[in-house]
Enzyme design. Structure first.
Site, PDB file in Angstrom:
ATOM      1  N   GLU A 117     -34.474 -53.990  -0.420  1.00 42.49           N
ATOM      2  CA  GLU A 117     -33.910 -54.464  -1.686  1.00 42.49           C
ATOM      3  C   GLU A 117     -34.753 -55.599  -2.266  1.00 42.49           C
ATOM      4  O   GLU A 117     -34.912 -55.705  -3.486  1.00 42.49           O
ATOM      5  CB  GLU A 117     -32.465 -54.900  -1.452  1.00 42.49           C
ATOM      6  CG  GLU A 117     -31.557 -53.718  -1.139  1.00 42.49           C
ATOM      7  CD  GLU A 117     -30.219 -54.116  -0.530  1.00 42.49           C
ATOM      8  OE1 GLU A 117     -29.204 -53.488  -0.871  1.00 42.49           O
ATOM      9  OE2 GLU A 117     -30.194 -55.048   0.302  1.00 42.49           O
ATOM     10  N   GLU A 135     -27.732 -49.749   6.848  1.00 44.66           N
ATOM     11  CA  GLU A 135     -26.472 -50.484   6.861  1.00 44.66           C
ATOM     12  C   GLU A 135     -25.318 -49.711   7.483  1.00 44.66           C
ATOM     13  O   GLU A 135     -24.475 -50.284   8.197  1.00 44.66           O
ATOM     14  CB  GLU A 135     -26.090 -50.906   5.425  1.00 44.66           C
ATOM     15  CG  GLU A 135     -26.925 -52.049   4.864  1.00 44.66           C
ATOM     16  CD  GLU A 135     -28.225 -51.594   4.226  1.00 44.66           C
ATOM     17  OE1 GLU A 135     -28.882 -52.409   3.578  1.00 44.66           O
ATOM     18  OE2 GLU A 135     -28.579 -50.405   4.364  1.00 44.66           O
TER      19      GLU A 135
END
Length: 255
Positions: free
Chosen positions: A113, A133
């Site tokens: 990200e 995640e």
């Protein structure tokens, strides 16, 4: 000593993650320091471009240190950890200077990200991308399902987020996520930025704002920023300021 270094190389600023013991994973302190550095870079008119990189050759950044958020309550996790990270990465994405991420190693989770928030990316051949995640019971929270969808094909984002697969550097290059894959990614990035710092800073800044506005990123804010930049150079703006200071009625010319 901070785990996020701010270095200067003439007109080039460098932000370097330095938490190699944890594969350059983000801590709360690192996020705070990164935010401070970004504010300083934005205010510094002598900075023309920015490199975002990391120590070592195994990992660019493997996301967020689980010790930093693992014990947070649901409210704290959502309100602080996720929102703070999102805000800081947005700050990087909106930086008025051109930015290049050097992926010297793996970019996983928050590291991916972070790279996505830069304008372009250069990768080492051994670097890989991932959104791991779901493997620890959470979801991407710092724009992984939003900004990445503008940079990667939807099936590729799903492949990482839903299936846990890693994307190798050559594949990231073929789909346009990486500008180049090279054994010396820093040399490639510096060559790109050497050209960038010779260009008009204002033209680069406005071009970046226009491109982001076309993508729907805070279009209203971008329009206001561009409008404010345009009005700032007018005679009417100078007259308005002068009249206010002299406590008189302004005499606008429309110029």
């Amino acid at each position: 000593m901070s785990n996020v270094h701010f270095l200067r190389h003439g007109a080039l600023a460098e932000l370097r993650l330095d938490n190699t013991a944890k594969m350059n994973a983000f801590t709360v302190e690192m996020l705070d320091v990164l935010a401070t550095h970004l504010d300083a870079i934005e205010r510094d008119t002598t900075v023309a471009a920015v490199i975002v990189t990391a120590e070592g050759d195994k990992a660019f950044c493997t996301g967020a240190d689980i010790n930093g958020w693992g014990d947070l309550s649901p409210a704290e996790f959502a309100r602080h950890w996720v929102r703070v990270g999102h805000r800081i990465f947005d700050r990087l994405a909106r930086l008025s200077k051109p930015t290049v991420a050097i992926l010297n190693g793996h970019a996983f989770g928050g590291g991916l990200e972070l790279a996505a928030a830069c304008d372009i990316r250069v990768m080492a051949p051994n670097a890989a991308l991932a959104l791991p995640e779901a493997g620890v019971g959470i979801v991407p929270g710092w724009s992984g399902t939003q900004r990445l969808m503008r940079l990667l094909p939807e099936p590729m984002v799903k492949e990482m987020a839903l299936f846990g697969n890693r994307i190798k550097a050559d594949r990231a290059f073929r789909c346009g996520f990486a500008a180049a894959v090279d054994d010396d990614p820093r040399a490639v990035a510096e060559a790109l930025l050497a050209r960038a710092i010779t260009l008009s800073p204002r033209a680069v800044e406005i071009s970046k704002s226009m491109i982001h506005a076309a993508q729907g990123e805070d279009r209203g804010a971008m329009v206001e920023a561009l409008g404010s930049a345009a009005i700032a150079s007018t005679s009417d703006r100078a007259e308005g300021v002068a009249a206010f200071r002299e406590k008189r009625k302004p005499d606008f010319s429309g110029q």
